[in-house]
Design a protein around this motif. Structure first.
Motif, PDB file in Angstrom:
ATOM      1  N   LYS A 100      -0.317  -9.673  12.084  1.00  0.00           N
ATOM      2  CA  LYS A 100       1.121  -9.879  12.274  1.00  0.00           C
ATOM      3  C   LYS A 100       1.906  -8.630  11.886  1.00  0.00           C
ATOM      4  CE  LYS A 100       3.296 -12.669   9.542  1.00  0.00           C
ATOM      5  NZ  LYS A 100       2.812 -13.735   8.651  1.00  0.00           N
ATOM      6  N   THR A 101       1.500  -8.009  10.792  1.00  0.00           N
ATOM      7  CA  THR A 101       2.263  -6.873  10.294  1.00  0.00           C
ATOM      8  C   THR A 101       1.845  -5.566  10.944  1.00  0.00           C
ATOM      9  OG1 THR A 101       0.730  -6.801   8.440  1.00  0.00           O
ATOM     10  CG2 THR A 101       2.859  -7.846   8.059  1.00  0.00           C
ATOM     11  N   ASN A 102       0.835  -5.619  11.784  1.00  0.00           N
ATOM     12  CA  ASN A 102       0.379  -4.382  12.408  1.00  0.00           C
ATOM     13  C   ASN A 102       0.302  -4.468  13.928  1.00  0.00           C
ATOM     14  OD1 ASN A 102      -0.359  -2.468  10.108  1.00  0.00           O
ATOM     15  ND2 ASN A 102      -1.362  -4.368   9.511  1.00  0.00           N
ATOM     16  N   VAL A 103       1.097  -5.349  14.484  1.00  0.00           N
ATOM     17  CA  VAL A 103       1.132  -5.424  15.939  1.00  0.00           C
ATOM     18  C   VAL A 103       1.787  -4.144  16.447  1.00  0.00           C
ATOM     19  CG1 VAL A 103       1.880  -6.766  17.936  1.00  0.00           C
ATOM     20  CG2 VAL A 103       1.439  -7.899  15.770  1.00  0.00           C
ATOM     21  N   VAL A 104       1.160  -3.564  17.442  1.00  0.00           N
ATOM     22  CA  VAL A 104       1.704  -2.314  17.970  1.00  0.00           C
ATOM     23  C   VAL A 104       3.123  -2.554  18.473  1.00  0.00           C
ATOM     24  CG1 VAL A 104       1.305  -0.434  19.585  1.00  0.00           C
ATOM     25  CG2 VAL A 104      -0.628  -1.730  18.677  1.00  0.00           C
ATOM     26  N   VAL A 209     -17.802  -4.324  -9.189  1.00  0.00           N
ATOM     27  CA  VAL A 209     -16.632  -3.621  -8.671  1.00  0.00           C
ATOM     28  C   VAL A 209     -16.322  -2.417  -9.556  1.00  0.00           C
ATOM     29  CG1 VAL A 209     -15.692  -5.701  -7.624  1.00  0.00           C
ATOM     30  CG2 VAL A 209     -15.006  -5.058  -9.950  1.00  0.00           C
ATOM     31  N   GLU A 210     -15.460  -1.552  -9.028  1.00  0.00           N
ATOM     32  CA  GLU A 210     -15.147  -0.318  -9.754  1.00  0.00           C
ATOM     33  C   GLU A 210     -14.619  -0.591 -11.153  1.00  0.00           C
ATOM     34  OE1 GLU A 210     -12.667   1.492  -6.757  1.00  0.00           O
ATOM     35  OE2 GLU A 210     -14.270   2.941  -6.302  1.00  0.00           O
ATOM     36  N   GLN A 211     -13.799  -1.641 -11.282  1.00  0.00           N
ATOM     37  CA  GLN A 211     -13.242  -1.992 -12.592  1.00  0.00           C
ATOM     38  C   GLN A 211     -14.349  -2.329 -13.605  1.00  0.00           C
ATOM     39  OE1 GLN A 211     -12.188  -2.989  -9.600  1.00  0.00           O
ATOM     40  NE2 GLN A 211     -10.098  -3.774  -9.616  1.00  0.00           N
ATOM     41  N   TYR A 212     -15.541  -2.625 -13.087  1.00  0.00           N
ATOM     42  CA  TYR A 212     -16.671  -2.952 -13.955  1.00  0.00           C
ATOM     43  C   TYR A 212     -17.689  -1.821 -13.984  1.00  0.00           C
ATOM     44  CZ  TYR A 212     -15.862  -7.778 -15.377  1.00  0.00           C
ATOM     45  OH  TYR A 212     -15.391  -8.898 -15.989  1.00  0.00           O
ATOM     46  N   GLY A 213     -17.240  -0.653 -13.574  1.00  0.00           N
ATOM     47  CA  GLY A 213     -18.143   0.489 -13.586  1.00  0.00           C
ATOM     48  C   GLY A 213     -19.086   0.551 -12.398  1.00  0.00           C
ATOM     49  N   GLY A 214     -18.836  -0.297 -11.406  1.00  0.00           N
ATOM     50  CA  GLY A 214     -19.704  -0.300 -10.226  1.00  0.00           C
ATOM     51  C   GLY A 214     -19.143   0.541  -9.096  1.00  0.00           C
ATOM     52  N   GLN A 215     -19.740   0.357  -7.898  1.00  0.00           N
ATOM     53  CA  GLN A 215     -19.378   1.175  -6.737  1.00  0.00           C
ATOM     54  C   GLN A 215     -18.522   0.401  -5.746  1.00  0.00           C
ATOM     55  OE1 GLN A 215     -21.253   4.382  -5.840  1.00  0.00           O
ATOM     56  NE2 GLN A 215     -21.402   4.344  -8.059  1.00  0.00           N
ATOM     57  N   VAL A 216     -18.437  -0.906  -5.941  1.00  0.00           N
ATOM     58  CA  VAL A 216     -17.781  -1.743  -4.928  1.00  0.00           C
ATOM     59  C   VAL A 216     -16.267  -1.706  -5.111  1.00  0.00           C
ATOM     60  CG1 VAL A 216     -17.588  -4.086  -3.991  1.00  0.00           C
ATOM     61  CG2 VAL A 216     -19.796  -3.251  -4.829  1.00  0.00           C
ATOM     62  N   GLN A 217     -15.559  -1.403  -4.019  1.00  0.00           N
ATOM     63  CA  GLN A 217     -14.108  -1.362  -4.085  1.00  0.00           C
ATOM     64  C   GLN A 217     -13.555  -2.775  -4.009  1.00  0.00           C
ATOM     65  OE1 GLN A 217     -12.133   2.090  -2.322  1.00  0.00           O
ATOM     66  NE2 GLN A 217     -13.793   1.931  -0.831  1.00  0.00           N
ATOM     67  N   CYS A 218     -12.396  -2.934  -4.654  1.00  0.00           N
ATOM     68  CA  CYS A 218     -11.843  -4.275  -4.772  1.00  0.00           C
ATOM     69  C   CYS A 218     -10.327  -4.207  -4.772  1.00  0.00           C
ATOM     70  CB  CYS A 218     -12.364  -4.885  -6.071  1.00  0.00           C
ATOM     71  SG  CYS A 218     -11.545  -6.405  -6.529  1.00  0.00           S
ATOM     72  N   ALA A 219      -9.700  -5.131  -4.038  1.00  0.00           N
ATOM     73  CA  ALA A 219      -8.238  -5.203  -4.026  1.00  0.00           C
ATOM     74  C   ALA A 219      -7.813  -6.633  -4.347  1.00  0.00           C
ATOM     75  CB  ALA A 219      -7.704  -4.786  -2.665  1.00  0.00           C
ATOM     76  N   PHE A 220      -6.691  -6.750  -5.063  1.00  0.00           N
ATOM     77  CA  PHE A 220      -6.099  -8.057  -5.345  1.00  0.00           C
ATOM     78  C   PHE A 220      -5.006  -8.290  -4.315  1.00  0.00           C
ATOM     79  CE2 PHE A 220      -7.007  -7.668 -10.205  1.00  0.00           C
ATOM     80  CZ  PHE A 220      -8.352  -7.847  -9.953  1.00  0.00           C
ATOM     81  N   VAL A 221      -5.130  -9.369  -3.552  1.00  0.00           N
ATOM     82  CA  VAL A 221      -4.181  -9.558  -2.453  1.00  0.00           C
ATOM     83  C   VAL A 221      -3.604 -10.969  -2.399  1.00  0.00           C
ATOM     84  CG1 VAL A 221      -5.432  -7.850  -1.048  1.00  0.00           C
ATOM     85  CG2 VAL A 221      -5.905 -10.275  -0.738  1.00  0.00           C
ATOM     86  N   SER A 222      -2.512 -11.074  -1.674  1.00  0.00           N
ATOM     87  CA  SER A 222      -1.960 -12.374  -1.319  1.00  0.00           C
ATOM     88  C   SER A 222      -1.580 -12.339   0.148  1.00  0.00           C
ATOM     89  CB  SER A 222      -0.720 -12.683  -2.160  1.00  0.00           C
ATOM     90  OG  SER A 222      -0.006 -13.757  -1.551  1.00  0.00           O
ATOM     91  N   ALA A 223      -2.109 -13.297   0.896  1.00  0.00           N
ATOM     92  CA  ALA A 223      -1.763 -13.367   2.313  1.00  0.00           C
ATOM     93  C   ALA A 223      -0.400 -14.018   2.471  1.00  0.00           C
ATOM     94  CB  ALA A 223      -2.822 -14.161   3.076  1.00  0.00           C
ATOM     95  N   LYS A 224       0.099 -14.578   1.373  1.00  0.00           N
ATOM     96  CA  LYS A 224       1.387 -15.255   1.416  1.00  0.00           C
ATOM     97  C   LYS A 224       2.514 -14.241   1.234  1.00  0.00           C
ATOM     98  CE  LYS A 224       3.586 -19.365  -0.504  1.00  0.00           C
ATOM     99  NZ  LYS A 224       3.543 -20.285  -1.650  1.00  0.00           N
ATOM    100  N   THR A 225       2.388 -13.406   0.221  1.00  0.00           N
ATOM    101  CA  THR A 225       3.449 -12.425  -0.041  1.00  0.00           C
ATOM    102  C   THR A 225       3.127 -11.053   0.566  1.00  0.00           C
ATOM    103  OG1 THR A 225       2.429 -11.597  -2.068  1.00  0.00           O
ATOM    104  CG2 THR A 225       3.860 -13.528  -2.279  1.00  0.00           C
ATOM    105  N   GLY A 226       1.879 -10.846   0.915  1.00  0.00           N
ATOM    106  CA  GLY A 226       1.485  -9.549   1.476  1.00  0.00           C
ATOM    107  C   GLY A 226       1.115  -8.537   0.417  1.00  0.00           C
TER     108      GLY A 226
END
Ligand code: GTP
Ligand code: MG
Length: 369
Positions: A100-104, A209-226
């Motif tokens: 929705k937010t990236n429609v050309v 995840v990176e926050q735990y010293g690992g290699q996996v990237q991680c994001a905290f998201v909300s599909a409601k607020t974006g």
């Protein structure tokens, strides 16, 4: 090539995993339950347990030789991303928000059409291709057919629910397929959200995840607020960069069937994800055991397109018969040759089916390969 894991092989033969592990141990191999085995090892274990193994040839590989590209012909391509996770953890909502937010801008016209995959342009002009359909079953089916389409898995975990059975399943699928994971801890807008707990649970399941010293990237998201969605997309693109994803747009197309159906008035239609080369209207092709010629192509918004390059999904009209999900799609020089290859593959498949009917015990093992 490695086929199935120790655990899967034990399951197919109906024996305890520990028996398979100790059989291999006695033969001097130390294996874990998730370790994938090569043909010789599978053969050896099956022998020990009184099973025969039949390695079914994948007809996708028959009769067509796909030439390698020269490194200088390769150009960067968009990453192909599959979203996976537990039921109701917010996969569809996240994809909807991104779309929705990236429609050309300015792309009016066509009614949005479900084609199982779509290509999103980000504000900075970079692209990501999302696969919509693959629920875990579709993902497994494709993997079983040897189709490798996904570059990155976004693992969605709801912050208010944590790691659940299908989360673990998704982790195992991604690992078995050797596909890197980017974690999206979602629903962080909810009062009961506990993202830190999710990270800890993931760590317990081998996703550091990176926050735990690992290699996996991680994001905290909300599909409601974006919130956090841009951060997630940024991390997906960063992961993509690490893998140096490239293809050669200047060659005949090679791709995979993502979905197929019969449509009224249009006949057999299928979504083809182009993985290499450029597909054009008029191109003759082979797809699995069927063939055809591209009569017309449409993007996910229903707009007609004349050409589709690497990482672009398109709805294709012009299949002689309905192809199967996971079939390889290859453009060949002419229609006559396309038909001949498809017929030869059909013949081989018929013969294999006959053989399988006579050797029931092997059927299961073969099927998974
Ligand atoms: P399945 O396809 O059934 O596995 O579900 P899904 O993972 O696609 O989940 P879906 O996107 O359908 O979301 C499930 C429910 O969670 C819906 O009621 C959504 O409105 C809600 N939801 C999803 N994302 C969020 C979020 O970020 N915040 C809040 N508050 N609710 C969300
Ligand atoms: Mg959904």
């Amino acid at each position: 090539t490695e086929y199935i894991s120790v655990g899967e092989l034990a399951e197919l033969m109906g024996v305890e995993v520990s028996e398979v592990i100790s059989t291999l141990f006695n033969a001097g191999m130390i294996v874990s339950i998730n370790q994938r085995l090569d043909a010789d090892t599978i053969q050896f274990v099956a022998d020990e347990f009184g099973y025969e193994v039949e390695f079914i040839t994948d007809y996708n590989e028959l009769e067509i030789e796909i030439p390698e590209d020269r490194p200088e012909d390769l150009q960067p391509r968009a990453p192909i991303v599959t979203v996976m996770g537990h039921v109701d953890h917010g996969k569809t909502s996240l994809l909807d928000y991104i779309r929705k937010t990236n429609v050309v801008a300015g792309e009016a016209g066509g009614i949005t059409q479900h084609i199982g995959a779509y290509h999103v342009e980000l504000p900075d002009g970079r692209y990501i291709t999302f696969l919509d359909t693959p629920g875990h079953e579709a993902f497994t089916a494709m993997r079983a057919r040897g189709a490798k389409v996904t570059d990155i898995v976004i693992l969605v975990v709801a912050a208010d629910d944590g790691v659940m059975p299908q989360t673990i399943e998704a982790i195992n699928h991604a690992k078995a397929a050797g596909v890197p994971i980017v974690v999206a801890v979602t629903k962080i807008d909810k009062p009961e959200a506990n993202p830190q707990r999710v990270l800890q649970q993931l760590a317990e399941h081998g996703v550091l995840v990176e926050q735990y010293g690992g290699q996996v990237q991680c994001a905290f998201v909300s599909a409601k607020t974006g919130e956090g969605v841009d951060d997630l997309l940024e991390k997906v693109l960063l992961e993509a960069e690490l893998h140096d994803l490239k293809a050669n747009p200047n060659r005949p197309a090679v791709g995979t069937i993502i979905e197929s159906r019969v449509e009224k008035g249009r006949g057999n239609v299928a979504t083809v994800l182009v993985q290499n080369g450029t597909l054009r209207v008029g191109d003759p092709f082979v797809a699995g055991v069927t063939s055809g010629r591209v009569r017309a192509m449409f993007d996910e918004r229903g707009n007609r397109v004349e050409a589709a390059g690497p990482s672009i999904p398109v709805l294709v009209l012009g299949f002689d018969e309905l192809p199967e999900v996971g079939d390889q799609f290859v453009v060949v020089p002419d229609e006559k040759e396309a038909r001949a290859i498809a017929q030869k593959r059909q013949q081989i498949r018929r013969e294999q089916m006959l053989r399988k009917q006579r050797r029931i015990s092997l059927d299961e093992i073969s099927r998974r390969m």
